[in-house]
Design an enzyme around this catalytic site. Structure first.
Site, PDB file in Angstrom:
ATOM      1  N   PHE A 219      -0.526   0.168  -5.853  1.00 45.36           N
ATOM      2  CA  PHE A 219       0.664   0.826  -6.086  1.00 45.36           C
ATOM      3  C   PHE A 219       0.473   2.250  -6.429  1.00 45.36           C
ATOM      4  CE2 PHE A 219       2.755  -3.587  -6.729  1.00 45.36           C
ATOM      5  CZ  PHE A 219       3.004  -3.674  -5.548  1.00 45.36           C
TER       6      PHE A 219
ATOM      7  N   HIS B 144       3.824  -6.639   4.542  1.00 46.36           N
ATOM      8  CA  HIS B 144       3.786  -5.484   3.743  1.00 46.36           C
ATOM      9  C   HIS B 144       2.538  -5.412   3.051  1.00 46.36           C
ATOM     10  CE1 HIS B 144       4.410  -3.868  -0.306  1.00 46.36           C
ATOM     11  NE2 HIS B 144       4.647  -2.622   0.449  1.00 46.36           N
TER      12      HIS B 144
ATOM     13  N   HIS C 233       9.227  -3.962  -6.779  1.00 40.17           N
ATOM     14  CA  HIS C 233       8.657  -5.064  -5.728  1.00 40.17           C
ATOM     15  C   HIS C 233       8.938  -6.245  -6.318  1.00 40.17           C
ATOM     16  CE1 HIS C 233       6.043  -1.632  -4.911  1.00 40.17           C
ATOM     17  NE2 HIS C 233       6.235  -1.879  -3.843  1.00 40.17           N
TER      18      HIS C 233
ATOM     19  N   HIS D   3      -1.114  -2.884   3.515  1.00 42.00           N
ATOM     20  CA  HIS D   3      -1.689  -1.880   2.192  1.00 42.00           C
ATOM     21  C   HIS D   3      -3.087  -2.258   2.078  1.00 42.00           C
ATOM     22  CE1 HIS D   3       1.739   0.358   0.385  1.00 42.00           C
ATOM     23  NE2 HIS D   3       2.532  -0.552   0.990  1.00 42.00           N
TER      24      HIS D   3
ATOM     25  N   HIS E   5       5.739   2.265   5.600  1.00 48.80           N
ATOM     26  CA  HIS E   5       7.070   1.480   5.219  1.00 48.80           C
ATOM     27  C   HIS E   5       7.898   2.040   6.269  1.00 48.80           C
ATOM     28  CE1 HIS E   5       6.648  -0.357   1.385  1.00 48.80           C
ATOM     29  NE2 HIS E   5       5.587   0.189   1.377  1.00 48.80           N
TER      30      HIS E   5
ATOM     31  N   HIS F 170      12.919   1.371  -1.004  1.00 49.20           N
ATOM     32  CA  HIS F 170      11.910   1.904  -0.080  1.00 49.20           C
ATOM     33  C   HIS F 170      12.798   2.645   1.200  1.00 49.20           C
ATOM     34  CE1 HIS F 170       9.053  -0.449  -1.993  1.00 49.20           C
ATOM     35  NE2 HIS F 170       8.120   0.456  -1.654  1.00 49.20           N
TER      36      HIS F 170
ATOM     37  N   HIS G  70       6.268   6.532  -6.222  1.00 48.09           N
ATOM     38  CA  HIS G  70       5.699   5.114  -6.158  1.00 48.09           C
ATOM     39  C   HIS G  70       4.977   4.703  -7.427  1.00 48.09           C
ATOM     40  CE1 HIS G  70       4.327   1.426  -3.799  1.00 48.09           C
ATOM     41  NE2 HIS G  70       5.350   1.515  -3.355  1.00 48.09           N
TER      42      HIS G  70
END
Length: 598
Positions: free
Chosen positions: A359, A330, A200, A334, A372, A209, A182
């Site tokens: 990220f 999503h 992304h 995070h 995820h 993913h 990632h």
């Protein structure tokens, strides 16, 4: 970092209450090799091909031809013989992939370690992945239902992965190498065609993913000698799962990560629209907001593939086109999980949102894979909703390729077209209730009254908008009114905000409402007038770059809303934008309503 768990895998039985599963091992390539043992780093050569594999030819217009593109994953960031992506009638320039470079945290700080992994001895020998034969499916189940036996088994697996970080730091199945996938791919480690490669904000998000978790899951099973092992999923779309999963919140275990927002522990209800500011409301209202957001993102604003998956990854454009679920929940999950930006980390450094909120570091928190897993589940749930909710059929998406190491430390090439059916991949999800399907907001904040559109400025007087530093309302004309059901089925009515610009180093969120004025209570989203939200996580570029402005087009499907609010026959409607985070840095070129094939 978390300490290692002392659990043993002896006499472990079924991790959850469901029946056990079994799966055979992955087939070996014709020539087995473990390139990480050579401690070599990437060298890259590039060429341009057309759809038939011929070099230096023109390709299709208005799309990205990815049939033969290796998108360098599984720790292999800078793939030999990588092919640039075509975005127009002429081939795009070769990518600058001479090596995998340092990933970046912000414009002045690089990641203090290399996110790159060693290259295979010979890329030409790397085969396409073939799924192993199987007798039963691995069944992913909600994390809040995990029993002690399963938790001990998963902790043991992650402990073994962390041990590899110490003894074999370049082993691709080690915990940090898996996290680096990632980091390198999302933080400027390399480019294609002069553009930073990023999975992304486009239609690559879901398939990348899915493949990432697929191989991670098999690696975990390999390390504990259990091919039936299935990842848990964080069931944040159900009230029972709207808290941080307890199995990851046990200090001293391998699933624990100290770099999390401490205020969101101990049973705090998650805000799946979170962007740094706590909503001052009741837990019940927060759950209601969450279910409303899920309904809007899965049903109202995702009636067709383009809106759910996002737009094509186009090297000829810097416009970002994220899908609904990538946008919310999503990104907010995070951020809600990671440390507060600007706070002090346990090591004394200033937080950039680590680990989950950035990220480059997200994969260092084991809960990343749990989060995820539910994001991936949403792909399946969305298709099960029916209507035009089907996978993309464009060959540029279907033939996009990624690159991963499997559980036996062997590299493979994979295609998007091969990850569309989870059962063919050997796994499925335990069915759980999805209350958001029946959570269409019907209560009207406007009490059924139509806003007087003549009392607010028209769209032409509001846009271009220099900054969204406060709530604004405007009137806007529709292309037509009183449409028949047949016309609605044929075309979706779209509210589009064009050329939204903002500094991509910060968090961004604003909400959109119809038929309310700028005094609307934006903390209560379970109202029929709430149309949706735009959000953005910080984007990171290479050190020394000065251009940090992102440009985005944002669309909302409003056919259903107009019906629910009672505005189908109106020629002009009122729209209100409410900034939630970073509004002072948001500019918007224009707003339009149009009819579009869906």
């Amino acid at each position: 970092m978390a300490s290692l768990c002392n659990s043993s895998n002896t006499s472990l039985k079924t991790p959850f209450t469901s029946s056990s599963t079994s799966l055979s091992s992955t087939p070996k390539p014709s020539s087995t090799f473990h390139p990480w043992k050579t401690y070599q780093m990437f060298k890259v050569s590039c060429k341009v091909t057309n759809n038939n594999g011929d070099q230096n030819q023109n390709v299709e217009t208005n799309s990205v031809d990815r049939r033969n593109v290796l998108l360098g994953l599984g720790g292999l960031y800078g793939v030999a013989n990588a092919i640039p992506l075509a975005a127009s009638a002429s081939p795009t320039p070769p990518p600058d992939l001479s090596s995998c470079s340092k990933a970046t945290i912000n414009e002045t700080t690089v990641v203090p370690y290399s996110c790159c992994a060693p290259k295979p001895d010979d890329m030409e020998k790397v085969p396409y992945y073939k799924f192993p034969s199987m007798t039963k499916l691995r069944v992913r189940q909600p994390a809040h239902e995990a029993n002690e036996e399963y938790i001990a088994k998963y902790n043991l697996a992650v402990s073994k992965m962390r041990d590899l970080d110490k003894t074999q730091p370049l082993n691709p199945i080690g915990f940090k190498q898996q996290a680096n996938i990632h980091c390198a791919y999302c933080n400027g480690a390399y480019r294609i065609g002069g553009k930073e490669l990023q999975v992304h904000n486009s239609w690559l998000f879901f398939p990348f993913h899915r493949w990432y978790l697929y191989f991670y899951e098999r690696i975990v099973g390999k390390l504990i000698d259990d091919p039936t092992f299935a990842l848990p999923y964080w069931n944040w779309d159900h009230p029972k799962g709207m808290r941080f999963p307890a199995m990851y919140d046990r200090e001293g275990t391998s699933l624990f990560d100290v770099t999390r927002d401490q205020s969101h522990r101990n049973g705090a209800v998650i805000d799946i629209g979170f962007f740094g500011n706590e909503v001052e409301t009741t837990q019940l209202q927060l759950m209601s907001n969450n279910l409303t957001l899920m309904y809007r993102q899965m049903v109202t604003n995702a009636p067709c593939p383009r809106m759910f998956f996002g737009g094509p990854y186009d090297l000829g454009s810097n416009v970002e086109l994220p899908g609904t679920i990538e946008n919310i929940p999503h990104g907010p999950v995070h951020i809600w999980s990671g440390t507060v930006r600007g706070s002090t980390l346990p090591n004394g450094a200033i937080s950039n949102g680590e680990n989950m909120g950035h990220f480059y570091s997200a994969g260092l928190d084991p809960v990343f894979f749990c989060h995820h897993s539910n994001v991936d589940r949403m792909w399946s749930e969305w298709k099960a909703t029916g209507g035009k909710r089907t996978d993309i059929t464009h060959k540029d998406w279907l033939n996009s390729e990624f690159f991963f190491y499997d559980e036996n430390e062997n590299p493979y090439r994979v295609k998007v077209r091969d990850c569309l059916d989870t059962k063919k991949m050997g796994y499925d999800y335990k069915p759980m209730a999805t209350p958001w399907r029946n959570f269409k907001p019907l209560t009207k904040a406007s009490a059924g009254k139509k806003v007087n559109t003549s009392s607010i400025p028209p769209v032409s007087q509001v846009f271009p908008l220099a900054k969204l530093d406060k709530a604004i309302s405007f009137s806007i004309n529709r292309p037509t009114s009183s449409r028949t059901q047949q016309e609605k089925n044929a075309q979706e009515e779209m509210l589009t905000f064009s050329s939204i610009r903002y500094d991509n180093r910060g968090y961004i969120r604003f909400d959109v409402f119809l038929n309310v004025d700028n005094n609307v209570n934006a903390n209560e989203l379970d109202k029929a007038e709430f149309a949706g939200s735009y959000t953005s996580l910080p984007h990171v570029h290479r050190a020394g770059e000065t251009n940090h402005i992102a440009t985005v087009d944002f669309q909302l499907a409003i056919t259903e809303l107009l019906e629910d609010i009672g505005l189908e026959d109106e020629e002009t409607i009122a729209v209100t934008l409410v900034p939630k985070r970073g509004g002072e840095g948001i500019s918007i070129e224009g707003a339009t309503i149009s009819l579009a094939d869906c």
